[in-house]
Write an enzyme that holds these catalytic residues in place. Sequence first.
Site, PDB file in Angstrom:
ATOM      1  N   ASP A 101      43.872  65.159  50.274  1.00 29.25           N
ATOM      2  CA  ASP A 101      44.981  64.469  49.610  1.00 29.25           C
ATOM      3  C   ASP A 101      45.665  65.410  48.629  1.00 29.25           C
ATOM      4  O   ASP A 101      45.022  65.989  47.754  1.00 29.25           O
ATOM      5  CB  ASP A 101      44.464  63.238  48.866  1.00 29.25           C
ATOM      6  CG  ASP A 101      45.591  62.466  48.192  1.00 29.25           C
ATOM      7  OD1 ASP A 101      46.151  61.567  48.835  1.00 29.25           O
ATOM      8  OD2 ASP A 101      45.926  62.782  47.027  1.00 29.25           O
ATOM      9  N   TYR A 106      52.056  68.328  42.971  1.00 29.29           N
ATOM     10  CA  TYR A 106      50.830  68.968  42.496  1.00 29.29           C
ATOM     11  C   TYR A 106      50.971  70.488  42.456  1.00 29.29           C
ATOM     12  O   TYR A 106      50.160  71.169  41.823  1.00 29.29           O
ATOM     13  CB  TYR A 106      49.638  68.615  43.386  1.00 29.29           C
ATOM     14  CG  TYR A 106      49.211  67.172  43.363  1.00 29.29           C
ATOM     15  CD1 TYR A 106      49.784  66.244  42.490  1.00 29.29           C
ATOM     16  CD2 TYR A 106      48.228  66.710  44.228  1.00 29.29           C
ATOM     17  CE1 TYR A 106      49.390  64.919  42.499  1.00 29.29           C
ATOM     18  CE2 TYR A 106      47.820  65.387  44.233  1.00 29.29           C
ATOM     19  CZ  TYR A 106      48.411  64.496  43.379  1.00 29.29           C
ATOM     20  OH  TYR A 106      48.017  63.175  43.394  1.00 29.29           O
ATOM     21  N   LYS A 153      52.795  63.616  49.344  1.00 31.22           N
ATOM     22  CA  LYS A 153      53.657  62.597  48.742  1.00 31.22           C
ATOM     23  C   LYS A 153      55.028  63.184  48.419  1.00 31.22           C
ATOM     24  O   LYS A 153      55.128  64.349  48.016  1.00 31.22           O
ATOM     25  CB  LYS A 153      53.000  62.055  47.461  1.00 31.22           C
ATOM     26  CG  LYS A 153      51.557  61.605  47.676  1.00 31.22           C
ATOM     27  CD  LYS A 153      50.865  61.246  46.392  1.00 31.22           C
ATOM     28  CE  LYS A 153      49.373  61.044  46.615  1.00 31.22           C
ATOM     29  NZ  LYS A 153      48.617  62.311  46.717  1.00 31.22           N
ATOM     30  N   HIS A 204      55.496  58.877  46.170  1.00 33.74           N
ATOM     31  CA  HIS A 204      54.492  59.133  45.129  1.00 33.74           C
ATOM     32  C   HIS A 204      54.439  58.017  44.096  1.00 33.74           C
ATOM     33  O   HIS A 204      53.368  57.644  43.620  1.00 33.74           O
ATOM     34  CB  HIS A 204      54.782  60.466  44.443  1.00 33.74           C
ATOM     35  CG  HIS A 204      53.580  61.056  43.788  1.00 33.74           C
ATOM     36  ND1 HIS A 204      53.413  62.394  43.601  1.00 33.74           N
ATOM     37  CD2 HIS A 204      52.462  60.480  43.269  1.00 33.74           C
ATOM     38  CE1 HIS A 204      52.257  62.634  43.011  1.00 33.74           C
ATOM     39  NE2 HIS A 204      51.664  61.481  42.790  1.00 33.74           N
TER      40      HIS A 204
END
Length: 327
Positions: A50, A55, A84, A117
Amino acid sequence: MIQHTSLLRPILLNNGAKMPRIGVGTYLLQGELCREIVERALQLGYRHVDTAHSYENEKDIGVAIHAIERRGNISRKQLFVTTKVNRIYQHPVDVKLSLEESLEDLKSKYVDLLLIHSPWGLKNRGDGDTKPMREDGTFDCYPYDLKATWRAMEDAVHAGKVKSIGLSNFTEKLTKMILANARIRPQNLQFECHAYYQQNQLKSFCDENQISCTAYAPLGAPGKPMWHASEEDSKCKLLEDKTVLDIADKYERTPAQILLRFLLERNIAVIPKTSSVQRLEENETVFDFDLEGGDVQKLKSLDRGIRFFLFKQYSHHSYFPQKNEPF
């Protein structure tokens, strides 16, 4: 109770896709450590990774996956990769940009699951800043048309670049809005969920609508960043809860294993994040025991409605949940 033999099987999504029940969470992991953790996770048997565009670690994850593939240990088809859409890229045109950048960094022709997200979009100022801030220290939010965002994700499915699509941090109300306007129903809803915040109402809604669930922060987010800190944190350390510790002693397991098992038996996928290779191995060793009914009830009694991720910087967004509205 779901027995561990059935938990070995992946969760079947409403489009027929199969999602492994446990994945490696990568929030806050970057650089060499991220590459090491992901590569080691795949060696240990994890098949679900994930991540998210925001990120800023998808290049590292792509390197790790490519390294494993190159050795011939695992093929891409055996993996389930979730990413996401970046919050500044929720305009339909930008959804494609977010996805293309993710695919390039992940060194993949497709992702298995693409999520919005969160419903709280951020203003795209055109300067590449993915976390635009206002002078008061809150995020510069923007209310995108989420129905249009969803249509762009559906287009990505038809283009073969995404296998499944879903949502993250959405309330029941906003999820209903997507359902009412969807050509492709959401296949997954990812939300904070753990023994202190069990999300029974949202889980029941997802079950009724054949939407699979994934829990982030399943261990209570002990390593979360400071900007999410609250006054309750010092008093509410889930991994140190006496009930959890007592049950862990009974089964000769770690508290983390007990907490993950508790969620898995509710048919919720989990994506614990760790920077420790030892805990990485421990977190996956959760399929060879069952929790007795009395212990399940003790864990259920821990539900306190406590969130560890408050998202205060988004609280002025028009889509932000009302008080006590679960998401």
